[in-house]
Design an enzyme around this catalytic site. Structure first.
Site, PDB file in Angstrom:
ATOM      1  N   TYR A 243     -20.448 -23.817  -0.122  1.00 56.99           N
ATOM      2  CA  TYR A 243     -21.489 -23.667   0.903  1.00 56.99           C
ATOM      3  C   TYR A 243     -22.861 -23.981   0.322  1.00 56.99           C
ATOM      4  O   TYR A 243     -23.019 -24.934  -0.416  1.00 56.99           O
ATOM      5  CB  TYR A 243     -21.449 -22.255   1.528  1.00 56.99           C
ATOM      6  CG  TYR A 243     -20.066 -21.882   1.970  1.00 56.99           C
ATOM      7  CD1 TYR A 243     -19.419 -22.630   2.938  1.00 56.99           C
ATOM      8  CD2 TYR A 243     -19.386 -20.814   1.411  1.00 56.99           C
ATOM      9  CE1 TYR A 243     -18.131 -22.310   3.340  1.00 56.99           C
ATOM     10  CE2 TYR A 243     -18.099 -20.482   1.809  1.00 56.99           C
ATOM     11  CZ  TYR A 243     -17.489 -21.239   2.775  1.00 56.99           C
ATOM     12  OH  TYR A 243     -16.223 -20.937   3.164  1.00 56.99           O
ATOM     13  N   VAL A 261     -13.958 -16.139   1.297  1.00 60.68           N
ATOM     14  CA  VAL A 261     -14.565 -14.808   1.365  1.00 60.68           C
ATOM     15  C   VAL A 261     -13.581 -13.679   1.001  1.00 60.68           C
ATOM     16  O   VAL A 261     -13.981 -12.527   0.930  1.00 60.68           O
ATOM     17  CB  VAL A 261     -15.243 -14.506   2.731  1.00 60.68           C
ATOM     18  CG1 VAL A 261     -16.451 -15.385   2.966  1.00 60.68           C
ATOM     19  CG2 VAL A 261     -14.253 -14.577   3.883  1.00 60.68           C
TER      20      VAL A 261
HETATM   21  N1  GLU Z   1     -12.148 -16.728   7.885  1.00 63.63           N
HETATM   22  C1  GLU Z   1     -13.486 -16.766   7.353  1.00 63.63           C
HETATM   23  C2  GLU Z   1     -14.452 -17.033   8.464  1.00 63.63           C
HETATM   24  O1  GLU Z   1     -14.191 -17.889   9.236  1.00 63.63           O
HETATM   25  C3  GLU Z   1     -13.561 -17.821   6.295  1.00 63.63           C
HETATM   26  C4  GLU Z   1     -14.895 -17.901   5.605  1.00 63.63           C
HETATM   27  C5  GLU Z   1     -14.809 -18.137   4.121  1.00 63.63           C
HETATM   28  O2  GLU Z   1     -13.817 -17.876   3.478  1.00 63.63           O
HETATM   29  O3  GLU Z   1     -15.803 -18.611   3.571  1.00 63.63           O
HETATM   30  O4  GLU Z   1     -15.454 -16.400   8.603  1.00 63.63           O
END
Ligand code: GLU
Length: 309
Positions: A243, A261
């Site tokens: 990110y 996450v």
């Molecule tokens: N399932 C999480 C979401 O959509 C994934 C985000 C991540 O792992 O960075 O918020």
């Protein structure tokens, strides 16, 4: 003790004071219940030899690391058509940001931010059902991992559906721009289920071995993707895998990587090995705090980097 075992032990000692720090992802209630003191790391080399320590065999929620596998699968099925609907630039924004989508008319910056991965889910769905698509994704990962025991954690899926307002907003917004073709609820079901796949550090590292070996599974000799495609997936991991902290990860670790996450990070050392690391506490950018530190230490001690001159 091998040199690598010694480096992993040293890495664990270096990060030990930080274990339990960071903040577990509490916006998904099922993830908030995970023990923040977990730490595991696994290195799988091109012969398939596993060197690991800590909680490296515990399954955890792979979350956005799944985006590496769905990107691979969608490229196998649709090739360059993907790039008409998703970009290849770092976003510089948080994983669930909606801000760029309006200016860029519903075309997400890259396949690793949530919006981009939701478009990939839409393409994989391709008019089918969410259940079949999720089975196909899981089977693809099982094939890569040489492990038929990989499954979707239904408690995490339920938790994501219950609290997934931002992902629903992203999906509806893109549907409004004509960049989703299937019903939003079906697309989101695929997306939430892929994020809720549970895997261990060892399984993760094994399943991505083809990315360290020119697209070929170096143990079985099976060509998973072309060498060019593997190189490009690695390039996207390096530029977009963390990110708005992707530049910092490249600076500190210097390897293609993808975080989730759930606290996992997958890192590829081309021509050498793949690393899976897990520690649930996250930093401010939503990446594993201790996992990043561990990879930074391991990369420094081993000299592994795609930038070595
Ligand atoms: N399932 C999480 C979401 O959509 C994934 C985000 C991540 O792992 O960075 O918020």
């Amino acid at each position: 003790m091998s040199d690598l075992e010694a480096i992993l032990e040293e890495t664990r000692a270096a990060i030990a004071p930080k274990i339990g720090t960071g903040k577990v992802a509490d916006y998904i209630p099922a993830l908030a219940r995970v023990d923040p003191n977990k730490f595991g790391i696994a290195v799988v080399d091109l012969e398939g030899k596993v060197t690991s320590l800590g909680d490296a065999h515990d399954p955890f929620s792979i979350q956005s690391i799944s985006k590496v596998f769905t990107l691979t699968l969608v490229l196998c099925r649709h090739g360059a058509r993907l790039w008409k609907r998703v970009g290849r630039e770092p976003s510089g924004s948080p994983f669930n940001s909606i801000v760029q989508l309006e200016n860029e008319r519903g075309i997400p910056r890259n396949p690793f931010i949530n919006a981009g991965a939701i478009v990939v889910s839409d393409m994989l769905l391709g008019g089918g059902t969410a259940a079949v698509t999720v089975d196909q994704i899981t089977e693809f990962i099982e094939t890569l991992a040489h492990d038929p025991s990989i499954s979707v954690d239904r408690e995490v899926v339920a938790s994501e559906i219950e609290t997934g307002y931002r992902n629903a907003a992203l999906a509806n917004f893109m549907r409004g721009f004509g960049n989703l073709e299937n019903p939003v609820d079906q697309v989101l079901e695929v997306y939430f289920c892929q994020c809720s796949i549970a895997m261990s550090c060892v399984q993760l590292a094994r399943s991505a071995l083809f990315l360290a070996a020119g697209g070929k599974d170096p143990v079985t000799g099976q060509q998973i993707v072309s060498q060019e495609r593997a190189r490009r997936i690695n390039a996207l991991m390096l530029s977009c895998g963390h990110y708005d902290a992707s530049g910092d990860f490249a600076f500190r670790v210097g390897l293609p990587g993808k975080s989730g996450v759930g606290g996992g990070i997958l890192a590829v050392v081309p021509n050498r090995c793949v690393i899976g690391v897990w520690s649930p506490g996250l930093n401010a950018n939503g990446n594993s705090l201790v996992g990043t530190l561990a990879l930074e230490h391991l990369a420094a001690k081993s000299g592994w980097s795609v930038f070595v001159g």
